[in-house]
Design an enzyme around this catalytic site. Structure first.
Site: not given
Ligand code: 9MG
Length: 384
Positions: A360, A326
């Site tokens: 994730r 990010k």
């Molecule tokens: C779809 N998406 C993009 N960033 C995300 C994040 O930090 N958490 C979750 N649950 N989905 C995300």
């Protein structure tokens, strides 16, 4: 004469040590600190000096108690024994509140989407989009997307999260028909291959079709507020859920985001959404919560949340973190979206140290390696 500064003011550099001066009027949220693992955790647990975090491998020896106040928030920190002594001197409702908070923090989590949550699980990112911030355009073709989903699973992803609409800051929405056209064949083929698939969508129609195609998890960045039908679909499907916090919507969310106190605001939002799910018949153990790093948050907000991820175990749900690649990593550590592996691993390790159960990530093999090394090191502390 000006009133003396409250020593527990959360805006001071650190929460005050000890609970003697802690007199909150508002509900108290408990954020575990002083984390222990391996033999050190076992010894502290045996001596009653620590508590297990969500029944997992991490224990905590101290609590930071946080509460709202008219002009912000207050916080105090100390060992669990000290919190217990302070609690015993409070009224009945405060005692009940602290007991419930500690119970939610410590209770073992049930399996989620068929996965045991006794170690961090990896959710691999698969964007079937032309415009996602990191892999946009790479997997817009279904064949390539399926191959990438299989590759993520082969590298150790426990879940593959398939999305057909970019949620990056500034992204424009796509039609539900287009979103479904992108994701449905990919979900179907990955599910047929025995892979646990999560559908990343905020649209009820996409959720419904993806669940029918074999998805087992709904990952909704709007926490089921984005579509009037989604709560009912989630409830009757029996699917596992990810409720994420987002302030605003992707088009505008990064324009001057503001909070009273970000950790409490995000916690209270997630609690409200869990309550809505429970009222709709969804058991708490089917829910994972996610503070939504980068979704309507500036760098200070992101860092405050990353430093207190363990607070979210107090929801009683599994906790998921998405920090991989990010933009805050680039701003704090340098690097474009594809040069943020180091920062992504740092965030993953910080989350694992706070007992976060699901990560994730884009870089599954690298994250898996980092977590394996971390587990080996903390587990062997007594051997030195
Ligand atoms: C779809 N998406 C993009 N960033 C995300 C994040 O930090 N958490 C979750 N649950 N989905 C995300």
């Amino acid at each position: 004469m000006a009133a003396p500064a409250d020593p527990c003011d959360v805006r001071s550099p650190a929460p005050v040590r000890g609970f003697a001066a802690f007199r909150p009027a508002a509900p108290v949220r408990l954020s575990p600190v002083s984390f222990l693992e391996g033999p050190a955790a076992a010894a502290a647990l045996a001596q009653g000096l620590a508590l297990p975090l969500a029944g997992g491998p991490v224990a905590f020896a101290e609590i930071e108690a946080r509460a709202r106040r008219a002009d912000g928030a207050v916080a105090a920190q100390g060992p669990i024994g000290e919190l217990r002594r302070w609690t015993a001197e409070q009224g009945r409702s405060r005692q009940d509140e602290i007991a419930a908070g500690l119970a939610a923090l410590t209770a073992p989590r049930r399996d989620w989407a068929g996965l045991r949550l006794d170690r961090p699980r990896l959710m691999g990112v698969l964007n079937v989009t032309p415009d996602s911030f990191s892999d946009g355009g790479d997997f817009i073709d279904a064949e390539r997307a399926v191959a990438q989903g299989r590759a993520l699973a082969a590298s150790g992803a426990d879940i593959v999260d398939v999305g057909g609409e970019s949620t990056r800051p500034g992204a424009e929405p796509v039609s539900p028909e287009e979103e479904l056209r992108r994701v449905e064949p990919v979900v179907r083929r990955l599910a047929e291959a025995g892979i646990t698939v999560s559908i990343d969508t905020r649209r009820a129609a996409v959720m419904k079709a993806a669940l029918a195609a074999g998805a087992r998890i709904v990952n909704d960045v709007t926490a089921l507020t984005g579509d009037a039908e989604s709560l009912a679909i989630a409830a009757c499907s029996g699917a596992a859920l990810v409720l994420m916090h987002m302030a605003g919507d992707p088009r505008t969310m990064q324009v001057d985001p503001r909070y009273d106190e970000v950790t409490l605001d995000v916690f209270d939002f997630l609690e409200t959404r869990i309550a809505a799910c429970v009222a709709a018949g969804i058991p708490r153990e089917r829910i994972a919560v996610d503070p939504g790093i980068g979704f309507g948050k500036n760098d200070a907000h992101n860092l405050a949340l990353l430093a207190r991820l363990a607070l979210f175990h107090g929801t009683g749900c599994a906790v998921l973190l998405g920090a991989s690649r990010k933009s805050f990593i680039g701003r704090l550590g340098g690097g474009g979206p594809r040069q943020r592996l180091g920062g992504s691993l740092a965030a993953a390790l910080a989350a694992a140290a706070q007992g976060v159960q699901i990560l994730r990530v884009h870089d599954v093999a690298e994250t898996r390696q980092a977590l394996a090394l971390r587990a080996a090191i903390v587990g062997s502390a007594a051997l030195s």
